[in-house]
Design an enzyme around this catalytic site. Structure first.
Site, PDB file in Angstrom:
ATOM      1  N   ARG A 236       0.837  -1.204   0.000  1.00 48.97           N
ATOM      2  CA  ARG A 236       0.000   0.000   0.000  1.00 48.97           C
ATOM      3  C   ARG A 236       0.874   1.257   0.000  1.00 48.97           C
ATOM      4  NH1 ARG A 236      -4.151  -3.374   2.960  1.00 48.97           N
ATOM      5  NH2 ARG A 236      -2.893  -3.375   4.845  1.00 48.97           N
ATOM      6  N   PHE A 252     -12.026  -4.086  -5.195  1.00 43.36           N
ATOM      7  CA  PHE A 252     -12.048  -5.048  -4.091  1.00 43.36           C
ATOM      8  C   PHE A 252     -11.425  -4.356  -2.864  1.00 43.36           C
ATOM      9  CE2 PHE A 252     -11.375  -7.357  -8.089  1.00 43.36           C
ATOM     10  CZ  PHE A 252     -12.480  -8.196  -8.114  1.00 43.36           C
ATOM     11  N   ASP A 274     -16.352  -2.026  -3.613  1.00 40.49           N
ATOM     12  CA  ASP A 274     -16.448  -3.335  -2.956  1.00 40.49           C
ATOM     13  C   ASP A 274     -17.893  -3.804  -3.020  1.00 40.49           C
ATOM     14  OD1 ASP A 274     -14.402  -4.940  -0.883  1.00 40.49           O
ATOM     15  OD2 ASP A 274     -16.523  -5.423  -0.636  1.00 40.49           O
ATOM     16  N   ASP A 323      -7.040  -5.980  -5.836  1.00 44.81           N
ATOM     17  CA  ASP A 323      -6.662  -6.819  -4.693  1.00 44.81           C
ATOM     18  C   ASP A 323      -7.844  -7.713  -4.320  1.00 44.81           C
ATOM     19  OD1 ASP A 323      -5.313  -7.905  -2.537  1.00 44.81           O
ATOM     20  OD2 ASP A 323      -5.756  -6.237  -1.190  1.00 44.81           O
ATOM     21  N   CYS A 363      -3.986 -13.534  -3.716  1.00 44.44           N
ATOM     22  CA  CYS A 363      -3.657 -14.078  -2.392  1.00 44.44           C
ATOM     23  C   CYS A 363      -3.906 -15.578  -2.319  1.00 44.44           C
ATOM     24  CB  CYS A 363      -4.444 -13.354  -1.305  1.00 44.44           C
ATOM     25  SG  CYS A 363      -6.238 -13.528  -1.462  1.00 44.44           S
TER      26      CYS A 363
END
Length: 419
Positions: A236, A252, A274, A323, A363
């Protein structure tokens, strides 16, 4: 005597390389002292008598040849039959269990001190990578400098030592509050019930932490997973440094932390998208905390739909962050995940102004680096854009990668220049 697990022929190689699990189909025999006084028995692991060595027993793992490989905890309920808790012999661990876990937690704390200050929030224990399989501990520091711990016991191998672990955490961290959030569905595969509770005095459910000089609200009790995704802190900051004077899209967004880092570094506008209404409400609160409501817009929508709509409407951005949550949690769904990752990256590339920055992440451990960077290349080809990868990063140093345990290298982040 300590029960001994003997592996099948040639199954010891991964353990020697550092892998911390033994699967049930890798075990040949179990050697133990019979409870009926009939002496020492060696039986096949598939034999009903093997159940005499109960789940939760500390065992020693050996190669077929008899070579000692490590000490672990047995669990008949799981396909991961043994999780390795140490490479020394069991008697040394069992003679001082409190001291053993105190030393492990102190070592993890001392490691983080090399990278973080006492005011920082970070992951203190990263399961197998810190040699306590199944244990996650997040260390949060609020604006009053109170230390909160969120702990997650996901496996039997740490559950049976819960008291020793909690006592060690109290000694090392001196926390203001400890909340256990053992709600990972994997617990049920371990034969454990889901559980969430405070250990000691009940404290505030929501706190505010400072990350990269950005204020973030963390819901210790009801937030996703263990409250907040600390693993992206450095990413970030890196992406934020590229956002001065830029128009930014944070897709996201979850807490809006990427967007807020961008604004802190001088972005002129940020849109955070989101699908979760709860997440969007949190983004708005975080914008208020950081006096950024004039620059940050929170949108509740499906990111796939928003990217299509923005492309249709001719929207353009200078920086886009992708992300997403893990698109696959198993190897069998990699092809489907590939398609999902490729679609959002392709559309993001089309939305960027020439020379714009795309920070794209995955991830999912199962969607490995080879698939990830192949996907970026193919998304660039199909979007008729050229891509320069400026940085390949992962999680911060509070998420160490254990050699021989690929699952610990789960986060991939590529910072790209799109031409």
């Amino acid at each position: 005597m300590i029960p001994r697990i003997f592996l099948k022929k040639k199954e010891e190689l991964e353990l020697k390389h550092g892998f911390p699990w033994v699967f049930n189909n890798e075990i040949d025999t179990v050697k133990f002292e019979a409870k009926n006084g009939s002496g020492v028995k060696t039986v096949s692991y598939t034999d009903a008598e093997a159940m005499a060595v109960e789940s939760g027993s500390v065992v020693e793992v050996c190669a077929k040849s008899g070579e000692f490989l490590g000490t672990g905890v047995l669990n008949h309920n799981s396909v991961i039959a043994v999780r390795i808790i140490g490479r020394g012999h069991a008697d040394r661990i069992l003679e001082d269990v409190p001291g053993y876990f105190l030393a492990k937690i102190q070592a993890a704390y001392d490691l983080r001190k090399k990278f973080y200050s006492t005011k920082d929030s970070y992951r203190l224990i990263f399961g197998e990578s810190d040699f306590i399989p199944g244990l996650i501990v997040e260390r949060y520091v609020d604006l009053k400098k109170n230390v909160y711990l969120v702990v997650q016991f996901s496996t039997l191998s740490c559950e049976i030592f819960k008291n020793e672990i909690l006592n060690a955490l109290r000694k090392v961290c001196k926390p203001f509050g400890i909340f256990e959030k053992s709600d990972d569905p994997n617990r049920e595969k371990e034969g454990l019930k889901l559980k969430s509770c405070w250990h000691g005095e009940v404290r505030d459910e929501k706190i505010v932490i400072r990350e990269n000089d950005v204020l973030i609200e963390v819901d210790l009790v009801n937030g996703q997973k263990t409250g907040y995704f600390l693993d992206q802190k450095n990413n970030r900051q890196l992406v934020g440094s590229l956002c001065e004077g830029k128009r930014v899209l944070d897709a996201f967004a979850h807490t809006g932390a990427f967007a807020l880092n961008a604004i802190k570094c001088g972005a002129k506008e940020a849109i955070a998208v989101d699908f979760s209404e709860r997440a969007v409400d949190l983004i708005k609160r975080n914008a208020e905390l950081n006096h950024s409501t004039d620059k940050l817009t929170a949108v509740c929508a499906d990111v796939f739909d928003v990217l299509k709509e923005y492309e249709k409407n001719g929207e353009k951005f200078d920086v886009i962050i992708l992300d997403p949550p893990a698109f696959t949690k198993s190897a069998k769904n990699i092809e489907k995940a590939y398609g999902g990752y490729k679609e959002i990256n392709l559309r993001a590339m089309r939305l960027l102004n020439p020379g714009g920055i795309l920070a794209t992440c995955s991830c999912s451990h199962f969607f490995d680096a080879q698939n990830f960077y192949s996907m970026i290349m193919k998304a660039a080809t199909d979007s008729k854009r050229r891509v320069q990868i400026l940085a390949k990063t992962g999680a911060g140093p509070d998420h160490p990668i254990l050699a021989g345990y690929p699952k610990s290298e789960y986060l991939k982040c590529a910072v790209c220049r799109v031409l």
